[in-house]
Design an enzyme around this catalytic site. Structure first.
Site, PDB file in Angstrom:
ATOM      1  N   HIS A   1       0.813  -1.219   0.000  1.00 26.77           N
ATOM      2  CA  HIS A   1       0.000   0.000   0.000  1.00 26.77           C
ATOM      3  C   HIS A   1       0.846   1.268   0.000  1.00 26.77           C
ATOM      4  O   HIS A   1       0.487   2.252  -0.629  1.00 26.77           O
ATOM      5  CB  HIS A   1      -0.996  -0.037   1.164  1.00 26.77           C
ATOM      6  CG  HIS A   1      -2.020  -1.116   0.976  1.00 26.77           C
ATOM      7  ND1 HIS A   1      -2.220  -2.133   1.871  1.00 26.77           N
ATOM      8  CD2 HIS A   1      -2.854  -1.369  -0.075  1.00 26.77           C
ATOM      9  CE1 HIS A   1      -3.163  -2.952   1.408  1.00 26.77           C
ATOM     10  NE2 HIS A   1      -3.551  -2.515   0.230  1.00 26.77           N
TER      11      HIS A   1
ATOM     12  N   ASP B   1      -5.376  -0.539  -8.055  1.00 23.46           N
ATOM     13  CA  ASP B   1      -5.125  -1.514  -6.991  1.00 23.46           C
ATOM     14  C   ASP B   1      -6.011  -2.728  -7.260  1.00 23.46           C
ATOM     15  O   ASP B   1      -7.023  -2.931  -6.608  1.00 23.46           O
ATOM     16  CB  ASP B   1      -5.454  -0.846  -5.653  1.00 23.46           C
ATOM     17  CG  ASP B   1      -5.146  -1.742  -4.473  1.00 23.46           C
ATOM     18  OD1 ASP B   1      -4.630  -2.857  -4.666  1.00 23.46           O
ATOM     19  OD2 ASP B   1      -5.441  -1.320  -3.339  1.00 23.46           O
TER      20      ASP B   1
ATOM     21  N   THR C   1      -6.950  -6.927  -8.509  1.00 23.15           N
ATOM     22  CA  THR C   1      -6.618  -8.337  -8.308  1.00 23.15           C
ATOM     23  C   THR C   1      -5.738  -8.788  -9.483  1.00 23.15           C
ATOM     24  O   THR C   1      -5.399  -7.992 -10.357  1.00 23.15           O
ATOM     25  CB  THR C   1      -7.909  -9.172  -8.266  1.00 23.15           C
ATOM     26  OG1 THR C   1      -8.702  -8.822  -9.401  1.00 23.15           O
ATOM     27  CG2 THR C   1      -8.722  -8.874  -7.025  1.00 23.15           C
TER      28      THR C   1
HETATM   29  N1  AG3 Z   1      -4.127  -6.762  -4.985  1.00 22.32           N
HETATM   30  C1  AG3 Z   1      -3.740  -8.092  -5.292  1.00 22.32           C
HETATM   31  C2  AG3 Z   1      -2.356  -8.262  -5.745  1.00 22.32           C
HETATM   32  C3  AG3 Z   1      -2.188  -9.600  -6.404  1.00 22.32           C
HETATM   33  C4  AG3 Z   1      -1.902 -10.718  -5.473  1.00 22.32           C
HETATM   34  N2  AG3 Z   1      -1.731 -11.918  -6.207  1.00 22.32           N
HETATM   35  C5  AG3 Z   1      -1.684 -13.132  -5.665  1.00 22.32           C
HETATM   36  N3  AG3 Z   1      -1.639 -13.317  -4.392  1.00 22.32           N
HETATM   37  N4  AG3 Z   1      -1.675 -14.179  -6.467  1.00 22.32           N
HETATM   38  C6  AG3 Z   1      -3.949  -6.392  -3.661  1.00 22.32           C
HETATM   39  C7  AG3 Z   1      -5.044  -5.633  -3.087  1.00 22.32           C
HETATM   40  C8  AG3 Z   1      -4.568  -4.926  -1.868  1.00 22.32           C
HETATM   41  N5  AG3 Z   1      -5.219  -3.694  -1.680  1.00 22.32           N
END
Ligand code: AG3
Length: 276
Positions: free
Chosen positions: A63, A156, A158
């Site tokens: 973050h 931010d 996935t």
């Molecule tokens: N976003 C996810 C990042 C990717 C993680 N990938 C994984 N574990 N395969 C993060 C959101 C946080 N605010």
């Protein structure tokens, strides 16, 4: 110790496993399976479709790094937009910044915001700041409908599967360019330099065609595949390496610092070859 092991299958033939002490929340929203579990090693953890999004122990790295490099590269980041980020960690960092006047977060899944408010208050506390506004909507559509509005946009998201795939497309970066003011900057989470090499290469090529400045930022997030993680930044005008680091405000960050602002842009050869 009583508990069950949760494993995220990160890659073919590769998993990370965490001992879970308690499942605090489980729902199937319109968009995904949402879980918050309490783990032995990383504390509370947010899982979307059984993919680790963030944990209380290591969330600060991601973050701070998705937000601070871009915010401190822009001389006046007054109006900031976050796409995704329903856990609140990114907006928490943004509202700390003294130059930010408004932080808007557009998250598609209200379930993530609600679960985070209830079970991840350390992250979701950013939502309570008077500068913060949460909109439940499709980020791709929202960005498409915005013009010359934002100083900084942070993506931010996935992993690039299913609905999030569009957030990694050239068309989306074009809408981001259009939604930014004439000197705007964006930063997006762009996955692992070990396991997502073609993706990072392709993103950098696309961003270079749209923005005059493109940089890769590196940080270490222990719960993500491979640990080493990338963020891609596109800038219309300002260069992160030209920032006078003495002017960077001290915001009590635990990974990001004046020195890290510069060093996170230094790439080992196996990563550098992705952006050349
Ligand atoms: N976003 C996810 C990042 C990717 C993680 N990938 C994984 N574990 N395969 C993060 C959101 C946080 N605010």
């Amino acid at each position: 110790m009583i508990g069950v092991w949760f494993s995220e299958l990160q890659q073919p033939g590769l998993a990370i496993s965490c001992l879970v002490k308690e499942v605090l929340h489980h729902e199937k929203s319109e968009y995904q399976d949402i879980k918050v579990v309490d783990t032995e090693r990383f504390g509370r953890m947010l899982l979307l479709d059984d993919v680790i999004q963030t944990t209380v122990k290591d969330e600060f790295v991601y973050h701070e790094m998705i937000s601070m490099v871009a915010l401190n590269t822009h001389p006046n980041p007054e109006n900031v937009l976050v796409i995704g980020g329903g856990d609140g960690g990114t907006i928490r960092e943004i509202v700390k910044h003294p130059k930010v006047k408004k932080a808007t977060l557009v998250e598609i899944d209200e379930g993530v915001v609600k679960a985070s408010k209830k079970y991840l208050p350390e992250l979701a506390c950013g939502f309570d700041d008077p500068k913060a506004e949460v909109i439940i909507d499709d980020g791709i559509k929202f960005v498409k409908e915005s013009t010359a509005q934002f100083d900084v946009i942070l993506i931010d998201s996935t992993d690039p599967v299913g609905a999030a795939e569009g957030l990694f497309s050239a068309n989306f970066y074009k809408s981001v360019h259009n939604a930014l003011k004439e000197d705007g900057i964006f930063a997006a989470q762009t996955e692992s330099p070990f396991f997502n090499r073609d993706l990072i290469k392709r993103i950098n090529k696309d961003v270079r065609e749209i923005f005059p400045v493109c940089r890769l930022i590196l940080a270490n997030v222990p719960t993500y595949p491979g640990g080493l993680w990338t963020f891609t930044m596109g800038s219309k005008k300002y260069l992160p390496e030209e920032v006078d680091i003495e002017n960077i405000p001290d915001l009590n960050t635990r990974y990001y610092s004046k020195e890290i602002h510069k060093s996170c842009l230094v790439l080992p050869p196996f990563v550098k070859e992705l952006v050349e």
